[in-house]
Motif scaffolding. Structure first.
Motif: not given
Length: 267
Positions: A143, A206, A231, A234-236
């Motif tokens: 990230s 995230m 990701y 997935e919220q990233l």
């Protein structure tokens, strides 16, 4: 992705612990032949005991050594008939420290393992990937490749480089029928995660702490899917969108966060 009865195979760097180990265990459970490589001999030995000798190949590998990598890939190729379904370039090291305070030697080691090691591995794996229908070259980025992360600036830079490399290779490798994609994991529950970041992790969202088994499941999904960036969580993806549209907002938010962390460390 293949329709024949040949046993499918995965080559994993950094397989002795963390995300690599969880991935090795999952793919072995799925019936794949697992190539597990690392510098951690003890970790590889315990992994071998869990997986079973007939289900994997286990070897010491320095990803920054081209000759070492070539030898490991040659041994793997001999066992698979020259095929490789999934190359998972996962090995990496941390390297916390402010840019001007981190020693040059430490910074170069991060670059060597996290970026040059990825390049060496992909070059070594490409002939096998090209010989295998539906193959995937998957690289573990971070990230911190979404927005440069203060306090781990060199590490973050190597992950940006990895993401850029994968994006380019996802186009270049189409001429061979080989896919390329990456993982963009957030805060993963591994020894690499610093104590301050671990302590700050919320229970949801995230930046929650993600177990390594969840990453392994995404590796499985990546082989069976066609996304470029995966990701975790997935919220990233929403954070990546914000970085593209409002980089200055993210910069100021991160500046305030860093000031808080410095103050806390000084107490």
């Amino acid at each position: 992705m293949t329709s024949n009865t040949r046993r499918q195979s995965i080559f994993i760097t950094g397989a002795a612990s963390g995300m690599g180990r969880a991935t090795a265990l999952l793919f072995a459970q799925k019936g794949w032949l697992v190539g597990a490589y690392d510098l951690d001999n003890a970790g590889l030995a315990s992994l071998k005991a869990e997986i079973g000798e007939g289900n994997g190949l286990f070897g010491r590998l320095d990803v920054t050594d081209r000759a070492d990598f070539s030898a490991a890939m040659a041994g793997f190729s001999a066992a698979t008939g020259g095929t490789l379904d999934l190359m998972f370039s996962n090995a990496g090291i941390g390297g916390a420290g402010l840019f001007d305070e981190q020693s040059w030697e430490d910074a170069m080691q991060v670059v060597s393992v996290n970026f040059l090691g990825v390049m060496i591995g992909i070059r070594a794996a490409l002939p096998l990937l090209r010989a295998t229908t539906g193959s995937l070259c998957l690289v573990n980025s971070s990230s911190s490749a979404i927005f440069g992360t203060a306090g781990i600036s060199v590490y973050s830079a190597t992950k940006h480089a990895v993401r850029g490399l994968v994006e380019a290779l996802s186009i270049e490798f189409k001429r061979y029928g080989v896919r390329a994609s990456d993982l963009l994991p957030g805060l993963i529950d591994t020894p690499l995660l610093s104590d301050p970041m671990r302590a700050m992790a919320p229970e949801e969202g995230m930046w929650r702490l993600v177990p390594v088994g969840e990453v392994a499941q995404v590796v499985w999904s990546a082989y069976h899917g066609d996304k470029l960036h995966w990701y975790i969580p997935e919220q990233l993806r929403d954070f990546h969108r914000q970085v593209v549209t409002e980089p200055e907002v993210v910069r100021e938010e991160r500046t305030a966060l860093m000031a808080t962390m410095v103050t806390t460390d000084d107490i």
